[in-house]
Scaffold this active site. Structure first.
Site, PDB file in Angstrom:
ATOM      1  N   SER A 112       0.806  -1.217   0.000  1.00  0.00           N
ATOM      2  CA  SER A 112       0.000   0.000   0.000  1.00  0.00           C
ATOM      3  C   SER A 112       0.842   1.272   0.000  1.00  0.00           C
ATOM      4  O   SER A 112       1.621   1.480  -0.909  1.00  0.00           O
ATOM      5  CB  SER A 112      -0.931  -0.048   1.201  1.00  0.00           C
ATOM      6  OG  SER A 112      -1.877   0.961   1.115  1.00  0.00           O
ATOM      7  N   HIS A 113       0.702   2.083   1.039  1.00  0.00           N
ATOM      8  CA  HIS A 113       1.362   3.387   1.086  1.00  0.00           C
ATOM      9  C   HIS A 113       2.797   3.291   1.610  1.00  0.00           C
ATOM     10  O   HIS A 113       3.478   4.302   1.711  1.00  0.00           O
ATOM     11  CB  HIS A 113       0.555   4.318   1.990  1.00  0.00           C
ATOM     12  CG  HIS A 113       0.378   3.728   3.357  1.00  0.00           C
ATOM     13  ND1 HIS A 113      -0.513   2.707   3.593  1.00  0.00           N
ATOM     14  CD2 HIS A 113       1.002   3.965   4.525  1.00  0.00           C
ATOM     15  CE1 HIS A 113      -0.451   2.350   4.863  1.00  0.00           C
ATOM     16  NE2 HIS A 113       0.467   3.089   5.453  1.00  0.00           N
ATOM     17  N   ASP A 278      -1.206   1.578  -3.886  1.00  0.00           N
ATOM     18  CA  ASP A 278      -2.126   0.620  -4.503  1.00  0.00           C
ATOM     19  C   ASP A 278      -3.472   1.242  -4.875  1.00  0.00           C
ATOM     20  O   ASP A 278      -4.417   0.527  -5.215  1.00  0.00           O
ATOM     21  CB  ASP A 278      -2.332  -0.597  -3.597  1.00  0.00           C
ATOM     22  CG  ASP A 278      -2.944  -0.239  -2.266  1.00  0.00           C
ATOM     23  OD1 ASP A 278      -2.750   0.907  -1.812  1.00  0.00           O
ATOM     24  OD2 ASP A 278      -3.624  -1.084  -1.660  1.00  0.00           O
ATOM     25  N   ARG A 281      -6.087   5.020  -1.421  1.00  0.00           N
ATOM     26  CA  ARG A 281      -6.154   6.254  -0.634  1.00  0.00           C
ATOM     27  C   ARG A 281      -6.223   7.475  -1.549  1.00  0.00           C
ATOM     28  O   ARG A 281      -5.770   7.419  -2.696  1.00  0.00           O
ATOM     29  CB  ARG A 281      -4.900   6.409   0.229  1.00  0.00           C
ATOM     30  CG  ARG A 281      -4.756   5.349   1.259  1.00  0.00           C
ATOM     31  CD  ARG A 281      -3.570   5.653   2.142  1.00  0.00           C
ATOM     32  NE  ARG A 281      -3.497   4.643   3.190  1.00  0.00           N
ATOM     33  CZ  ARG A 281      -2.912   4.835   4.356  1.00  0.00           C
ATOM     34  NH1 ARG A 281      -2.347   5.987   4.629  1.00  0.00           N
ATOM     35  NH2 ARG A 281      -2.883   3.871   5.247  1.00  0.00           N
ATOM     36  N   LYS A 375     -11.440   0.710  -0.050  1.00  0.00           N
ATOM     37  CA  LYS A 375     -11.501   2.143  -0.293  1.00  0.00           C
ATOM     38  C   LYS A 375     -11.017   2.413  -1.717  1.00  0.00           C
ATOM     39  O   LYS A 375     -10.357   1.578  -2.305  1.00  0.00           O
ATOM     40  CB  LYS A 375     -10.703   2.912   0.750  1.00  0.00           C
ATOM     41  CG  LYS A 375      -9.292   2.414   1.024  1.00  0.00           C
ATOM     42  CD  LYS A 375      -8.752   3.089   2.283  1.00  0.00           C
ATOM     43  CE  LYS A 375      -7.296   2.759   2.516  1.00  0.00           C
ATOM     44  NZ  LYS A 375      -7.078   1.611   3.398  1.00  0.00           N
TER      45      LYS A 375
HETATM   46  C1  VG1 Z   1      -3.215   2.358   8.416  1.00  0.00           C
HETATM   47  C2  VG1 Z   1      -4.343   3.348   8.572  1.00  0.00           C
HETATM   48  C3  VG1 Z   1      -5.683   2.635   8.418  1.00  0.00           C
HETATM   49  C4  VG1 Z   1      -5.720   1.899   7.065  1.00  0.00           C
HETATM   50  C5  VG1 Z   1      -4.521   0.985   6.938  1.00  0.00           C
HETATM   51  C6  VG1 Z   1      -4.442   0.323   5.569  1.00  0.00           C
HETATM   52  O1  VG1 Z   1      -3.292   1.388   9.430  1.00  0.00           O
HETATM   53  O2  VG1 Z   1      -4.271   4.020   9.808  1.00  0.00           O
HETATM   54  O3  VG1 Z   1      -6.702   3.582   8.521  1.00  0.00           O
HETATM   55  O4  VG1 Z   1      -6.896   1.154   6.942  1.00  0.00           O
HETATM   56  O5  VG1 Z   1      -3.316   1.718   7.141  1.00  0.00           O
HETATM   57  O6  VG1 Z   1      -4.322   1.291   4.563  1.00  0.00           O
HETATM   58  P1  VG1 Z   1      -2.440   1.461  10.781  1.00  0.00           P
HETATM   59  O7  VG1 Z   1      -2.803   0.212  11.532  1.00  0.00           O
HETATM   60  O8  VG1 Z   1      -0.989   1.551  10.401  1.00  0.00           O
HETATM   61  O9  VG1 Z   1      -2.875   2.707  11.485  1.00  0.00           O
HETATM   62  V1  VG1 Z   1      -3.671   0.949   3.037  1.00  0.00           V
HETATM   63  O10 VG1 Z   1      -3.886   2.192   2.068  1.00  0.00           O
HETATM   64  O11 VG1 Z   1      -3.331  -0.545   3.206  1.00  0.00           O
HETATM   65  O12 VG1 Z   1      -4.409  -0.093   2.294  1.00  0.00           O
HETATM   66 CO    CO Z   2      -3.403   1.611   0.101  1.00  0.00          CO
END
Ligand code: VG1
Ligand code: CO
Length: 539
Positions: A112-113, A278, A281, A375
C-alpha cells in the site's frame, strides 16, 4: 508438473491492518512467500472450481512473487485465475474484478502506502468472495497454519508471459490475462455523470493528479486525460516504478510534498489530488487549501444526491473510531445510519454487505462506497470533481460552506515512529490501566468526561474487536491512541486529536489543537516513555 516442496515454518506471518506487510528482504527469504500463500490455501480448503483475481501495485519483487503465486494456485487446483496485464491491478480495481466476476476472492501484492524497493516494504492483501480483505477470524487461522506448515505445492513450468491479453492454460487452470483498467473505468462511468465532468474540463478547469509513480498512473491518465479531457500532463509521476522513483507513495501533506507545494503556489491548478501505492487512498486539495479526509467523508456524504448512482438515497455511513465525528453530524441531519468501527477497511465489509452503509471512510486518506469492498482513491476524486461540476464552487468554497452548516471538527494526527515494540506496548498498557482514574481530571483547560478502550461489536457476526483507547472531554473533544498495524518493523504510536467548534471556522488547526496536543503528551506520558517530545509525522 505439480511438485510438493518440504519447508520449515516462519513464526511472524501475522496479518495486520492491511494484510501481511514486511520488509522486502524478509519476504525474499527462502520459501517465506510460498509458506504464507500455502497457509492461505490450507486454511480455505480445496481450490477446486475456485476462481481468484491476481495482481499487484508493481513494486519491487512483484514480478517474481506473482509467478510463484500463479504456479502455486495452479498446483493447488484452482479452476481459473484472472490476472492483470503485466501483473498490475490496483486494490479498488481488484475488488471490483472479484465482485463483478463472482470469484472466490484474490490477491493484491502491495504494501500500500509503504515505500517500495529491495530495502523497503512488500505486502500481500488477501480478499475473499466479498472482494474485501478477510476478517480477523480467518487471518488468525492463516497465522496458526503458517506456524506449522511443512510443505507447499507449486507447478513446475516456465514463467507465464503476462504482457499479452488473452486466455491460456497452465496445468488444468485457465489463466485469463485482462486489461485491469477497462472494467474499472466502466464501473466509474456507471456511478458518475461523465458528461458533466467532460463539460467541466471543456470550460478550462485544471487539475493535477499525483500518482506518485505507483499503480494508479495509467488509470488516472485513461480517465482524466483521455476520457474526461483534462489537459495532457495533468497526471504527474504517472509511470509505475518498482521503487516508486524513491517517492513514499502515501498521499498526505508530508509525503506528497511536491503536489502540496504546487497547490500552495501561485500557479496552482483548480484541483489537486493524489493516490497511494495501490490506489485506495486519496488526498484532496484546492488552491492553497487542504481538505482533511474526515471532512472529505462528511462533505461527500452531505452531497450524495448530486451523484447519479446515489441520488435515490444511501443506506448509511461508517467511519473508523479514529476518524473525526464530522460525518456523524451529516448522518444525523440526513437521518441515515451511522457506524463507528475499528481501524481497517475490513470492518466495513459486513456493514456494506448487509445494506447498513453505503459510504465509509478513515482519517488515513481513505474514502469509499459499497460499489466495491475496498476504499477507492479515484472514486473519491471523481466524487469531488462531480460536486465542483454540479455546484460551480471551488474546493475551498464547498468546504467552508460545509463548516458553516455543520460546524468544524479541527483534526490532526500525530505519529511517533520507530519505537521499540516493548516501549509501545508498555505505554499503551499503562495508559489503559489508568483510564478509569482520568475522569474529572483537568489537562490544559480540558476536563476528562470519561475514558475507555474502543470496543466494537459487529452487528452481523457479533464478533468483538478492541482497538485503541479514547479519552473524551466535557467540551466534546477527543484523543484517540492506538498502535499502527501496518508497519514492517518496530512500533508506531498514533495519536488522533479532535476539537469541535460551531463558530470558530477559520482558525489554524495547530493553534486550535495546541493545548489538546499537550494534554495528549502528558496523559500517555509520551516524552517520558519514548524520549520523543515531538511527533515524527503530523498529518
Ligand atoms: C493504516 C491506517 C488505516 C488503514 C490501513 C491500511 O493502518 O491508519 O486507517 O486502513 O493503514 O491502509 P495502521 O494500523 O498503520 O494505522 V492501506 O492504504 O493498506 O491499504
Ligand atoms: Co493503500
Amino acid at each position: 508438473m505439480i511438485k510438493t516442496i518440504a519447508t520449515t515454518p516462519y513464526t511472524d506471518q501475522k496479518m495486520g491492518t492491511g494484510g501481511l506487510r514486511k520488509k522486502t528482504k524478509v519476504i525474499m527469504q527462502p520459501n517465506y512467500f510460498e509458506n504464507f500463500i500455502q497457509s492461505i490455501f490450507n486454511t480455505i480448503g480445496s481450490l477446486e472450481g475456485k476462481t481468484f483475481v491476481i495482481g499487484g501495485d508493481g513494486r519491487f519483487y512483484n514480478d517474481i512473487a506473482i509467478q510463484k503465486l500463479i504456479k502455486m494456485a495452479v498446483a493447488n487446483g484452482a479452476a481459473k485465475l484472472i490476472v492483470g496485464q503485466n501483473g498490475f491491478v490496483s486494490t479498488p480495481a481488484g475488488s471490483n474484478l472479484m465482485l463483478k466476476n463472482h470469484t472466490n476472492g484474490g490477491f493484491v501484492l502491495s504494501a500500500s502506502h509503504n515505500p517500495g524497493g529491495e530495502n523497503a516494504d512488500f505486502g500481500i492483501k488477501y480478499a475473499n468472495e466479498t472482494g474485501g480483505q478477510v476478517p480477523t477470524s480467518i487471518t488468525d487461522k492463516i497465522f496458526q497454519n503458517s506456524k506449522s506448515i511443512k510443505e507447499y505445492k507449486i507447478f513446475e513450468a516456465p514463467d507465464i508471459d503476462l504482457s499479452v491479453i488473452g486466455t491460456q492454460k497452465l496445468g488444468n487452470t485457465i489463466i485469463e490475462i485482462i486489461d485491469p483498467i477497462k472494467d474499472y473505468v466502466e464501473m466509474m462511468e456507471n456511478i458518475f455523470d461523465f458528461a458533466a465532468l467532460k463539460q467541466l474540463f471543456k470550460k478550462g478547469f485544471t487539475m493535477r493528479f499525483d500518482a506518485m509513480n505507483a499503480v494508479t498512473g495509467p488509470y488516472a491518465q485513461r480517465i482524466f486525460e483521455e476520457i474526461l479531457g483534462a489537459p495532457k500532463g495533468s497526471v504527474v509521476h504517472a509511470k509505475p516504478l518498482p521503487d516508486f522513483g524513491g517517492l513514499h507513495p502515501d498521499p498526505n501533506l508530508v509525503y506528497a510534498k511536491e503536489l502540496v507545494d504546487f497547490m500552495y503556489s501561485d500557479n496552482a491548478a483548480d484541483f489537486g489530488c493524489a493516490n497511494d501505492g495501490d490506489g485506495d487512498r486519496n488526498m484532496i486539495l484546492g488552491k492553497k487549501f487542504f481538505v482533511t479526509p474526515s471532512d472529505s467523508l462528511a462533505i461527500l456524504t452531505d452531497n450524495y444526491q448530486l451523484i447519479p448512482a446515489y441520488k435515490n438515497g444511501i443506506y448509511g455511513v461508517g467511519k473508523s473510531a479514529a476518524t473525526s465525528t464530522a460525518v456523524g453530524r451529516v448522518a444525523k441531519a440526513h437521518n441515515i445510519g451511522y457506524y463507528e468501527v475499528p481501524t481497517g477497511w475490513k470492518y466495513f465489509v459486513n456493514l456494506m454487505d448487509s445494506n447498513r452503509i453505503t459510504f465509509c471512510g478513515e482519517e488515513s486518506f481513505g474514502t469509499g462506497s459499497s460499489h466495491i469492498r475496498e476504499k477507492d482513491g479515484i472514486w473519491a476524486i471523481l466524487f469531488w470533481l462531480s460536486i465542483i461540476a454540479k455546484t460551480g464552487k471551488s474546493v475551498e468554497e464547498i468546504t467552508r460552506e460545509h463548516w458553516e452548516k455543520y460546524g468544524r471538527s479541527y483534526y490532526m494526527r500525530f505519529d511517533f515512529e520507530g519505537i521499540s515494540t516493548e516501549t509501545a506496548d508498555d505505554l499503551m498498557q499503562n495508559l489503559e490501566n489508568k483510564l478509569p482514574s482520568l475522569s474529572g481530571k483537568e489537562f490544559y483547560g480540558y476536563t476528562v468526561k470519561d475514558a475507555a478502550p474502543f470496543v466494537y461489536k459487529d452487528p452481523v457476526d457479533n464478533s468483538t474487536t478492541k482497538n485503541g483507547l479514547i479519552v473524551y472531554f466535557t467540551d466534546g473533544s477527543r484523543i484517540v491512541y492506538r498502535l499502527s498495524g501496518t508497519g514492517s518493523s518496530g512500533a508506531t504510536i498514533r495519536v488522533y486529536l479532535e476539537r469541535f467548534s460551531a463558530k470558530d471556522l477559520a482558525k489554524d488547526p495547530r493553534a486550535m489543537l495546541e493545548e489538546l496536543s499537550k494534554a495528549a503528551m502528558d496523559i500517555a506520558e509520551i516524552p517520558e516513555r519514548t524520549g520523543k517530545h515531538q511527533a515524527d509525522v503530523v498529518t
